[in-house]
Design a protein around this motif. Structure first.
Motif, mmCIF file in Angstrom:
data_model
loop_
_atom_site.group_PDB
_atom_site.id
_atom_site.type_symbol
_atom_site.label_atom_id
_atom_site.label_comp_id
_atom_site.label_asym_id
_atom_site.label_seq_id
_atom_site.Cartn_x
_atom_site.Cartn_y
_atom_site.Cartn_z
ATOM 1 N N SER A 44 3.075 11.648 9.183
ATOM 2 C CA SER A 44 2.487 10.866 8.092
ATOM 3 C C SER A 44 1.692 9.711 8.672
ATOM 4 O O SER A 44 2.194 8.955 9.498
ATOM 5 C CB SER A 44 3.575 10.342 7.154
ATOM 6 N N LEU A 45 0.435 9.589 8.251
ATOM 7 C CA LEU A 45 -0.442 8.530 8.732
ATOM 8 C C LEU A 45 -0.679 7.530 7.605
ATOM 9 O O LEU A 45 -1.301 7.838 6.599
ATOM 10 C CB LEU A 45 -1.771 9.128 9.191
ATOM 11 N N TYR A 46 -0.159 6.313 7.785
ATOM 12 C CA TYR A 46 -0.304 5.255 6.786
ATOM 13 C C TYR A 46 -1.217 4.169 7.333
ATOM 14 O O TYR A 46 -0.981 3.648 8.421
ATOM 15 C CB TYR A 46 1.044 4.631 6.441
ATOM 16 N N HIS A 47 -2.235 3.806 6.587
ATOM 17 C CA HIS A 47 -3.074 2.685 7.003
ATOM 18 C C HIS A 47 -3.415 1.824 5.787
ATOM 19 O O HIS A 47 -3.567 2.323 4.677
ATOM 20 C CB HIS A 47 -4.338 3.150 7.722
ATOM 21 N N SER A 48 -3.491 0.536 6.033
ATOM 22 C CA SER A 48 -3.841 -0.423 4.989
ATOM 23 C C SER A 48 -4.920 -1.350 5.523
ATOM 24 O O SER A 48 -4.988 -1.619 6.729
ATOM 25 C CB SER A 48 -2.621 -1.243 4.565
ATOM 26 N N LEU A 49 -5.771 -1.837 4.628
ATOM 27 C CA LEU A 49 -6.828 -2.751 5.038
ATOM 28 C C LEU A 49 -6.256 -4.158 5.173
ATOM 29 O O LEU A 49 -5.747 -4.716 4.198
ATOM 30 C CB LEU A 49 -7.969 -2.732 4.024
ATOM 31 N N LEU A 50 -6.318 -4.705 6.380
ATOM 32 C CA LEU A 50 -5.821 -6.051 6.634
ATOM 33 C C LEU A 50 -6.932 -6.920 7.191
ATOM 34 O O LEU A 50 -7.784 -6.447 7.949
ATOM 35 C CB LEU A 50 -4.662 -6.029 7.643
ATOM 36 N N ASN A 78 -1.358 0.254 13.055
ATOM 37 C CA ASN A 78 -0.305 -0.408 13.808
ATOM 38 C C ASN A 78 -0.575 -1.906 13.806
ATOM 39 O O ASN A 78 -1.531 -2.375 14.425
ATOM 40 C CB ASN A 78 -0.269 0.135 15.234
ATOM 41 N N ALA A 79 0.251 -2.662 13.073
ATOM 42 C CA ALA A 79 0.031 -4.101 12.928
ATOM 43 C C ALA A 79 0.482 -4.888 14.147
ATOM 44 O O ALA A 79 0.121 -6.051 14.303
ATOM 45 C CB ALA A 79 0.763 -4.617 11.689
ATOM 46 N N GLU A 120 -9.472 4.318 12.778
ATOM 47 C CA GLU A 120 -10.435 5.006 13.625
ATOM 48 C C GLU A 120 -9.875 5.219 15.034
ATOM 49 O O GLU A 120 -10.124 6.262 15.652
ATOM 50 C CB GLU A 120 -11.741 4.211 13.703
ATOM 51 N N ASP A 121 -9.107 4.258 15.545
ATOM 52 C CA ASP A 121 -8.476 4.417 16.864
ATOM 53 C C ASP A 121 -7.577 5.639 16.891
ATOM 54 O O ASP A 121 -7.601 6.430 17.840
ATOM 55 C CB ASP A 121 -7.632 3.179 17.216
ATOM 56 N N VAL A 122 -6.769 5.791 15.848
ATOM 57 C CA VAL A 122 -5.806 6.887 15.791
ATOM 58 C C VAL A 122 -6.526 8.234 15.780
ATOM 59 O O VAL A 122 -6.131 9.176 16.475
ATOM 60 C CB VAL A 122 -4.891 6.761 14.559
ATOM 61 N N LEU A 123 -7.593 8.327 15.012
ATOM 62 C CA LEU A 123 -8.327 9.587 14.934
ATOM 63 C C LEU A 123 -8.931 9.957 16.286
ATOM 64 O O LEU A 123 -9.114 11.137 16.592
ATOM 65 C CB LEU A 123 -9.428 9.488 13.878
ATOM 66 N N ASN A 124 -9.209 8.944 17.109
ATOM 67 C CA ASN A 124 -9.821 9.209 18.414
ATOM 68 C C ASN A 124 -8.809 9.437 19.527
ATOM 69 O O ASN A 124 -9.089 10.142 20.492
ATOM 70 C CB ASN A 124 -10.738 8.042 18.814
ATOM 71 N N MET A 125 -7.608 8.861 19.395
ATOM 72 C CA MET A 125 -6.669 8.933 20.516
ATOM 73 C C MET A 125 -5.516 9.902 20.279
ATOM 74 O O MET A 125 -4.852 10.315 21.234
ATOM 75 C CB MET A 125 -6.101 7.545 20.828
ATOM 76 N N ASN A 126 -5.256 10.272 19.020
ATOM 77 C CA ASN A 126 -4.217 11.259 18.716
ATOM 78 C C ASN A 126 -2.876 10.887 19.354
ATOM 79 O O ASN A 126 -2.252 11.668 20.067
ATOM 80 C CB ASN A 126 -4.661 12.649 19.191
ATOM 81 N N ASP A 127 -2.438 9.662 19.118
ATOM 82 C CA ASP A 127 -1.219 9.158 19.747
ATOM 83 C C ASP A 127 -0.145 8.904 18.690
ATOM 84 O O ASP A 127 -0.387 9.019 17.497
ATOM 85 C CB ASP A 127 -1.529 7.849 20.481
ATOM 86 N N ASN A 128 1.065 8.564 19.144
ATOM 87 C CA ASN A 128 2.132 8.225 18.221
ATOM 88 C C ASN A 128 1.803 6.931 17.478
ATOM 89 O O ASN A 128 1.097 6.064 18.000
ATOM 90 C CB ASN A 128 3.466 8.057 18.964
ATOM 91 N N ILE A 129 2.345 6.807 16.274
ATOM 92 C CA ILE A 129 1.998 5.689 15.404
ATOM 93 C C ILE A 129 3.268 4.931 15.024
ATOM 94 O O ILE A 129 4.226 5.527 14.537
ATOM 95 C CB ILE A 129 1.302 6.191 14.128
#
Length: 281
Positions: free
Chosen positions: A110-116, A133-134, A141-150
């Motif tokens: 599950s990928l959760y992102h909020s505008l901060l 990741n706060a 955009e970082d996550v889509l490019n690096m495919n790493d754990n969140i």
């Protein structure tokens, strides 16, 4: 009250120049907001209104920039998009939970992102980013490019057979911070003022929406933090909603979709529930 809050921000002498140096990932739930459908009738009602409920929910996420869906990026023809979701799951029978899993599904997670609104090292201005990741300020955009754990999602929503569970995995919304990174109390009010009221308004409207669609119970678990209530996160010991401050914000710090997106909510059922709850205490 709103002017007092603005004065507080302007008088802030401990300005944070890089929020990632101070925002901290919590290895435990900061708080718990649980909305339940405890009867078969209420569950069947929600199932029968799956399309309308999910469309309204998505509108709320974009209205406030909180818990933005991964698999829905535009609001044009929203009902058609939701209706045509190609959701396959052998382990989940319920159509509404299938569709909610689909909203946030990313590489079987599950990928959760909020505008901060954030401030980074070497950046003088506060600006908005879609944060996953706060703690490390990892963006969507970082996550889509690096495919790493969140980890350290600013806000997390979990959805089960008959309830929603919302919690926080970082202290980014607190006006003051006291964690292993800060080495004492640090003033986080400048960014919290731009983020926390939106979160509070989203949480309030989401709960109202749930009761509009048959929810039967709401539970708040405080856990270990005193600056959280069942109305949301306290700012300067008060609950502040986004509509309280929006018109007072400078243009560059306004989240414009708040005014642009309209969601019709009927809070009658929620008010009745709260009245009954008071009577039973």
């Amino acid at each position: 009250m709103e002017k007092e809050h603005l004065k507080l921000i302007k008088m802030n002498g401990n300005k944070i120049n890089n929020v990632s140096e101070y925002w901290k990932y919590m290895d435990h739930d900061v708080s718990a907001f649980t909305i339940k459908w405890n009867t078969k009738e209420s569950q069947m009602f929600l199932e029968s209104k799956t399309l309308d409920f999910i469309c309204s929910y998505i509108l709320l996420t974009f209205k406030y920039g909180i818990l933005l869906p991964h698999n829905i990026s535009e609001l044009t023809n929203l009902k058609q998009l939701v209706n045509e979701m190609d959701v396959k799951s052998e382990s989940i029978n319920s159509p509404i939970w299938k569709k909610f899993n689909y909203l946030y599904n990313y590489n079987n997670n599950s990928l959760y992102h909020s505008l901060l609104f954030v401030q980074k090292e070497n950046y003088e201005k506060i600006f908005a980013e879609k944060i996953v990741n706060a703690d490390l300020l990892i963006t969507y955009e970082d996550v889509l490019n690096m495919n790493d754990n969140i980890y350290a999602e600013p806000v997390t929503i979990l959805f089960f057979k008959n309830y929603f569970y919302i919690t926080f995995n970082a202290d980014a919304f607190f006006d003051t911070l006291n964690n292993k990174k800060t080495n004492g109390v640090v003033d986080n009010s400048e960014t919290a003022y731009l983020n926390t009221p939106r979160l509070n308004s989203f949480l309030r409207d989401f709960i109202i929406l749930c009761f509009e669609y048959g929810a039967t119970d709401f539970e708040f678990e405080k856990l270990e933090y005193d600056n959280i209530s069942e109305q949301g996160i306290l700012f300067d010991n008060k609950i502040v909603y986004y509509e309280d401050i929006y018109d007072l914000l400078p243009e560059e710090h306004k989240y414009k979709q708040f005014k642009e997106i309209q969601v019709e909510l009927d809070d009658t059922n929620y008010k009745r529930y709260m009245e009954r709850k008071k009577e039973t205490k």
